[in-house]
Design an enzyme around this catalytic site. Structure first.
Site, short mmCIF file in Angstrom:
data_model
loop_
_atom_site.label_atom_id
_atom_site.label_comp_id
_atom_site.label_asym_id
_atom_site.label_seq_id
_atom_site.Cartn_x
_atom_site.Cartn_y
_atom_site.Cartn_z
N ASP A 187 -3.61 -18.23 0.96
CA ASP A 187 -4.67 -18.84 0.21
C ASP A 187 -5.48 -20.04 0.98
O ASP A 187 -6.68 -19.98 1.01
CB ASP A 187 -3.92 -19.55 -1.13
N LYS A 220 2.78 -15.56 2.86
CA LYS A 220 2.97 -16.47 1.63
C LYS A 220 4.46 -16.59 1.42
O LYS A 220 4.89 -16.27 0.44
CB LYS A 220 2.34 -15.48 0.33
N TYR A 263 0.95 -1.20 -0.06
CA TYR A 263 -0.04 0.02 -0.11
C TYR A 263 0.76 1.40 0.05
O TYR A 263 0.55 2.43 -0.43
CB TYR A 263 -0.97 0.04 1.51
N ASP A 270 -6.19 -6.62 4.20
CA ASP A 270 -7.66 -6.01 3.53
C ASP A 270 -8.61 -6.93 2.96
O ASP A 270 -9.91 -6.95 3.17
CB ASP A 270 -7.14 -4.94 2.50
N ASP A 302 -12.39 -8.78 4.82
CA ASP A 302 -13.76 -8.58 4.08
C ASP A 302 -14.38 -9.88 4.14
O ASP A 302 -15.47 -10.22 4.42
CB ASP A 302 -13.57 -7.94 2.34
C1 IPM Z 1 -10.33 -0.76 3.87
C2 IPM Z 1 -10.51 -0.27 2.55
C3 IPM Z 1 -9.43 0.64 2.09
C4 IPM Z 1 -8.12 -0.15 2.01
C5 IPM Z 1 -9.49 1.30 0.72
C6 IPM Z 1 -10.74 2.05 0.70
C7 IPM Z 1 -8.57 2.16 0.51
O1 IPM Z 1 -10.75 -1.45 1.61
O2 IPM Z 1 -10.13 0.00 4.68
O3 IPM Z 1 -10.19 -2.09 3.89
O4 IPM Z 1 -8.14 -0.91 1.21
O5 IPM Z 1 -7.59 -0.15 3.13
MG MG Z 2 -11.02 -3.22 2.56
#
Ligand code: IPM
Ligand code: MG
Length: 361
Positions: A226, A193, A143, A250, A254
């Protein structure tokens, strides 16, 4: 005590859900004898609209002058990837993380008993429950590495994003994970990884060094990223603290949110060595913004984390958690978490949900 909170309402549903979180803060303040003052901070797409850039000058200083930062959500199609970097909300989010040194992103993923039906996993898996804490490194890796885009002689255009990790960055996030595990179920899954990436081989080496030296009482396992993606679906109940680098975190956070079936209820904390930032795990949901139907619980539970981690108000934090659980146990649902069995008169809008939590405090 009086605490000063930087409020970043942001874009989309951000302002609506932050409004409810403030209601809850006020109620907590009254009950526990604290007061809160608020400093409005402009950041995100709304800042681009107001002053031409998503991260106005002085933002970090304003936040540092407060005791904690409460952020709603930023982003939206209006400020897409076709716009210059300084106008994009994501740029502001990354900048504030870096400037405030928020290297540890804590994202709890919890499947509450009252919400078991919302879990998309097999019934026998859901029954075992989910209560894990994703600890994502937030200020390093790909990032923040060097990026480039250039013309080659024979392969057209080429682009690169560099992933770098230092010993020091890995050590401090590792320590955070082990410390958290000791307060929970004493287990850390370190995700990398290492079969491919050099950064991951260093990651694994340092995590083990820190573990063996200072946290040998904590159970530690190494998992490839993975495989982790599969095991989160296969045996989520086995995870306690999951620690990983920025981009893996990240993606996996999710996934972890989705398997609880209630993204609208998941909070997050971003911690460094100074002021910390609290925000829901969900985004700005522009499709439902302004309609008064967004779920404010993730934002309210971000306040819970703020009280716990920044203000040492564990009792008040527990109280918010209890109030939220009671509201859900009483059958109340917002649109995103209702199901076929939810009676129409138990479907609450944003403000109603906030009021219900306040009533139960
Ligand atoms: C998160 C979001 C952010 C990230 C984006 C919006 C830059 O997906 O906070 O997880 O990738 O960190
Ligand atoms: Mg995110």
């Amino acid at each position: 005590m009086n605490y000063k909170i930087a409020l970043i309402r942001g874009d989309g549903i951000g302002p609506e859900v932050v409004g409810e979180a403030v209601k809850v803060l006020e109620a907590v303040g009254q009950k526990f004898g604290h007061s809160f003052t608020y400093e409005e901070v402009l950041l995100g797409g709304c800042a681009t609209d107001a002053v031409g850039k998503s991260y106005p000058d002085g933002t970090a200083e304003k936040c540092r002058a407060c005791d904690a930062v409460l952020l709603g959500a930023v982003g939206g199609p209006k400020w897409g990837s076709d716009k210059p970097a300084e106008q994009r909300p994501e740029t502001a989010l990354l900048a504030i993380r870096k400037d405030l040194g928020l290297y540890a992103n804590l994202r709890p993923a919890v499947l509450r008993p009252a919400m078991a039906d919302a879990c998309p996993l097999k019934k026998e898996t859901a029954e075992k429950g989910i209560d894990l804490m994703m600890v994502r490194e937030l200020t390093g890796g790909i990032y923040f590495g060097k990026r480039d885009r250039y013309q080659t002689e024979d392969r057209g255009e080429e682009a690169t994003d560099l992933m770098a990790y230092s010993e020091q960055e890995i050590e401090r996030i590792g320590r955070r994970a082990f410390e958290l595990a000791r307060l929970r179920r004493n287990k850390v899954s370190s995700v990398d990884k290492a079969n491919v990436l050099e950064t991951s081989r260093l990651w694994r080496e340092i995590v083990h060094r820190v573990h063996d030296a200072d946290y040998a009482d904590v159970e530690l396992e190494d998992l490839l990223v993975d495989n982790t993606a599969m095991q989160l679906i296969n045996r989520p109940a086995d995870f306690d603290v999951v620690v990983t680098e920025n981009m893996f975190g990240d993606i996996l956070s999710d996934e972890a949110a989705q398997i609880t079936g209630s993204l609208g209820m998941l909070a997050s904390a971003s911690l460094g060595d100074g002021v910390a930032l609290y925000e829901p795990s969900h985004g700005s949901a522009p499709d439902i913004a302004g309609r008064g139907i967004a779920n404010p619980l993730a934002q309210i539970l971000s306040v819970e984390m703020m009280l716990r981690y920044s203000f040492g108000m564990g009792e008040a934090a527990d109280d918010i958690r209890r109030a939220v659980t009671e509201v859900l146990d009483a059958g109340w649902r917002t649109g995103d978490i209702k199901d076929a069995e939810t009676p129409a008169d138990k479907v609450a809008g944003t403000a109603k949900m906030g009021d219900l939590v306040v009533e139960h405090l």
